[in-house]
Scaffold this active site. Structure first.
Site, mmCIF file in Angstrom:
data_model
loop_
_atom_site.group_PDB
_atom_site.id
_atom_site.type_symbol
_atom_site.label_atom_id
_atom_site.label_comp_id
_atom_site.label_asym_id
_atom_site.label_seq_id
_atom_site.Cartn_x
_atom_site.Cartn_y
_atom_site.Cartn_z
ATOM 1 N N GLY A 240 33.173 38.402 45.584
ATOM 2 C CA GLY A 240 32.093 38.710 44.515
ATOM 3 C C GLY A 240 30.906 39.478 44.928
ATOM 4 N N TYR B 61 34.827 46.054 30.779
ATOM 5 C CA TYR B 61 33.764 45.251 31.106
ATOM 6 C C TYR B 61 32.639 45.990 30.864
ATOM 7 C CZ TYR B 61 37.471 43.495 34.239
ATOM 8 O OH TYR B 61 38.384 43.050 34.963
ATOM 9 N N CYS C 145 45.634 57.485 24.113
ATOM 10 C CA CYS C 145 45.557 57.380 22.626
ATOM 11 C C CYS C 145 44.551 56.158 22.272
ATOM 12 C CB CYS C 145 47.058 57.294 22.054
ATOM 13 S SG CYS C 145 46.947 58.084 20.476
ATOM 14 N N TYR D 288 39.586 47.639 41.850
ATOM 15 C CA TYR D 288 39.917 47.274 40.547
ATOM 16 C C TYR D 288 40.243 48.593 39.570
ATOM 17 C CZ TYR D 288 38.390 42.962 42.573
ATOM 18 O OH TYR D 288 38.321 41.774 43.085
ATOM 19 N N ARG E 199 37.959 49.705 33.555
ATOM 20 C CA ARG E 199 36.876 49.103 33.686
ATOM 21 C C ARG E 199 35.819 49.146 32.751
ATOM 22 N NH1 ARG E 199 33.954 48.703 37.635
ATOM 23 N NH2 ARG E 199 33.508 46.464 37.533
ATOM 24 N N GLY F 176 36.543 41.787 48.186
ATOM 25 C CA GLY F 176 37.401 42.674 47.844
ATOM 26 C C GLY F 176 36.844 43.951 47.583
ATOM 27 N N ARG F 177 35.953 44.121 46.551
ATOM 28 C CA ARG F 177 35.293 45.378 46.167
ATOM 29 C C ARG F 177 34.362 45.680 47.263
ATOM 30 N NH1 ARG F 177 33.813 45.629 40.519
ATOM 31 N NH2 ARG F 177 34.294 43.229 40.407
ATOM 32 N N GLU G 150 35.901 36.274 51.156
ATOM 33 C CA GLU G 150 36.984 37.000 50.387
ATOM 34 C C GLU G 150 36.616 38.303 49.862
ATOM 35 O OE1 GLU G 150 38.701 34.170 48.099
ATOM 36 O OE2 GLU G 150 39.990 33.144 49.724
HETATM 37 N N1 LLP Z 1 38.352 35.827 45.715
HETATM 38 C C1 LLP Z 1 38.915 35.183 44.918
HETATM 39 C C2 LLP Z 1 39.335 33.811 44.603
HETATM 40 C C3 LLP Z 1 38.844 36.003 43.777
HETATM 41 O O1 LLP Z 1 39.279 35.462 42.414
HETATM 42 C C4 LLP Z 1 38.412 37.333 43.729
HETATM 43 C C5 LLP Z 1 38.168 38.009 42.484
HETATM 44 C C6 LLP Z 1 37.930 37.747 45.097
HETATM 45 C C7 LLP Z 1 38.000 36.772 45.975
HETATM 46 C C8 LLP Z 1 37.359 38.970 45.115
HETATM 47 O O2 LLP Z 1 36.123 39.331 44.571
HETATM 48 P P1 LLP Z 1 35.499 40.799 44.899
HETATM 49 O O3 LLP Z 1 34.750 40.457 46.288
HETATM 50 O O4 LLP Z 1 36.377 41.928 44.802
HETATM 51 O O5 LLP Z 1 34.450 40.814 43.895
HETATM 52 N N2 LLP Z 1 38.578 43.123 37.681
HETATM 53 C C9 LLP Z 1 37.298 42.852 37.893
HETATM 54 C C10 LLP Z 1 37.232 42.017 39.110
HETATM 55 C C11 LLP Z 1 37.945 40.601 38.850
HETATM 56 C C12 LLP Z 1 37.718 39.792 40.287
HETATM 57 C C13 LLP Z 1 38.734 39.041 40.137
HETATM 58 N N3 LLP Z 1 38.709 37.813 41.383
HETATM 59 C C14 LLP Z 1 36.376 44.022 37.970
HETATM 60 O O6 LLP Z 1 36.948 45.243 37.769
HETATM 61 O O7 LLP Z 1 35.266 44.000 38.120
#
Ligand code: LLP
Length: 441
Positions: free
Chosen positions: A257, A343, A370, A399, A339, A301-302, A299
């Site tokens: 997150g 969002y 479309c 994402y 996105r 990701g982004r 964890e």
């Molecule tokens: N761990 C768990 C259990 C998660 O559900 C997620 C993201 C992450 C880690 C990684 O989160 P990050 O560090 O990437 O924020 N599609 C949306 C984001 C959905 C995130 C879902 N879970 C977007 O495009 O903003």
């Protein structure tokens, strides 16, 4: 360079420069040449930014906490080449499906460094995980716990598990990406007593070893305080539970997150800010509660992949509605980046072949899908755009491709990795033949 270019180049990958042709370059590769050679839409990942983000998160958390594991959340985007870079950087993986586990397995990623998440894991997926000797399964609900216990017993294996809890903290994210609240499909709520019940069952399950607890609040969090609140709730709960059950919290996984900067005027907290608040909360509370220090798992990701990736589109037609707006159309859109419609996500953009030029007009960049909602960027000031110009959109690493679709039977883009003047194809562009390959008639 115009003021605007100077401000927005900072959200592009770290190696972004403007060369003597007035073109945007990434890792020494001219983006206009990349667009010519590989076609558009094109996703370009900068290896330096990716590796530096892995190192920044690892370094900043290790600076303030002694036992940290950084597990990259594959859902942000994964392919075998990227996963290999992450492995070289010492990261673990958070996988959320059989497909993501398979990407990791295909790339030769060590299964003991993978966590398997998900609120509705299928039996097939759990069997895949067990047969691949996955490190940890993050159990989300009672049904999954029973199924996993049975499958592990059949294989005479002891599977390490974490339990996903819902700490009921509002992270102030978009409602679609808020997870750690009571009314969420994810995890065992603490306040209802279900988390305690889950711990009791996990301890009784002879083929499960309960290594620790996990929560994930939402994504992206531009504030650090929600982590502090959630850690307090979860550690106080763990301390209470450890008095009544044979349970020690060996591992605490605080999820991902962590935010990234999408817009020139909206900075995100640096890795060090998240690291400090998370480490301080755990250190203070474990000392107050007289608990041993757990291994910390994060964890992101982004925050690892977001800035490393950009999208390149070619401008085509346009439409001016006098007194309303001017639309500029590009050859991608909601199929490769859902996105904005999903969002209300906002992005910067640069005309990559007029990279340092000053803005001349306000335009709305629309895709070619479309649907009226297929708007990539509403009302952005850019140099005048002509047919054939290349539009570069930064912070598209997370994402975008991961959530891409074949809506309208458009082809998914090619993906390349650039480093020190070299471009390597990581995924070829789809072909029409790919689109009908699975169809039987
Ligand atoms: N761990 C768990 C259990 C998660 O559900 C997620 C993201 C992450 C880690 C990684 O989160 P990050 O560090 O990437 O924020 N599609 C949306 C984001 C959905 C995130 C879902 N879970 C977007 O495009 O903003």
């Amino acid at each position: 360079m115009s003021d605007k270019s100077q401000r927005i180049i900072r959200v592009f990958p770290e190696t972004a420069t403007i060369n003597h042709h007035n073109h945007l370059a990434i890792a020494g590769c001219d983006t206009i040449e990349l667009a010519e050679s590989f076609g558009t839409p094109l996703y370009v990942f900068d290896e330096t930014t990716l590796r530096n983000k892995c190192r920044e998160y690892t370094r900043e958390f290790n600076r303030v906490y002694s036992d940290v594991t950084v597990a990259y959340a594959c859902k942000a985007y994964a392919n075998p080449a990227l996963v290999t870079v992450l492995h070289e950087e010492g990261l673990w993986l958070d996988a959320v499906s059989g497909g993501e586990m398979n990407i990791a397995r295909f790339a030769g990623f060590p299964p003991e460094k993978v966590l398997f998440h998900g609120n509705n894991k299928t039996q097939d997926e759990l069997e895949f995980a067990l047969d691949w000797s996955i490190g940890r399964v993050v159990v989300d609900n009672f049904r999954e716990m029973g199924l996993l216990q049975n499958l592990a017993a059949k294989r005479q294996r002891i599977q390490q598990v974490l339990l996903r809890l819902s700490p009921e903290v509002d992270p102030h994210t978009h409602s679609h990406t808020t997870t750690g609240v009571l009314d969420s499909k994810f995890g065992f709520p603490i306040s209802t007593g279900q988390a305690e019940e889950a711990i009791a069952i996990a301890i009784r399950s002879s083929n499960l070893r309960l290594a620790g607890l996990h929560f994930h609040l939402g994504s992206p969090l531009f504030e650090v305080e929600p982590y502090e609140q959630a850690i307090k709730i979860v550690l106080e709960f763990a301390s209470r539970i450890s008095r009544n059950y044979d349970f020690t919290l060996d591992e605490l996984d605080v999820g991902g997150g962590f935010a990234v900067q999408y817009l020139a005027e909206k900075p995100a907290p640096p890795a060090s800010a998240y690291a400090e608040v998370i480490a301080r909360s755990i250190l203070e509370l474990t000392s107050q509660l007289d608990m041993p220090l757990p291994r910390l798992i994060i964890e992101p990701g982004r925050a690892i992949i977001g800035q490393a990736g950009i999208a390149l589109y070619r401008a085509g037609g346009n439409k001016t509605i006098q007194g309303v707006r001017k639309y500029v159309f590009v050859d991608g859109g909601m199929g490769d980046n859902i996105r904005p419609p999903l969002y209300d996500a906002r992005y910067e953009a640069m005309v990559a072949n007029k990279a340092a030029s000053a803005p001349e007009e306000k335009v709305t960049i629309a895709g070619k899908f479309c649907e009226s909602g297929d708007i990539l960027i509403r009302d952005i000031d850019l140099p005048a755009i002509q047919d054939g110009d290349i539009i570069a959109v930064p912070v598209c690493g997370a994402y975008c491709l991961a959530m891409s679709s074949n809506y309208n039977a458009y082809l998914k883009p090619a993906v390349i990795l650039v480093s020190e003047g070299q471009a390597k194809l990581m995924r070829r562009r789809e072909t029409y033949a790919d689109l009908v390959r699975q169809d039987l008639f």
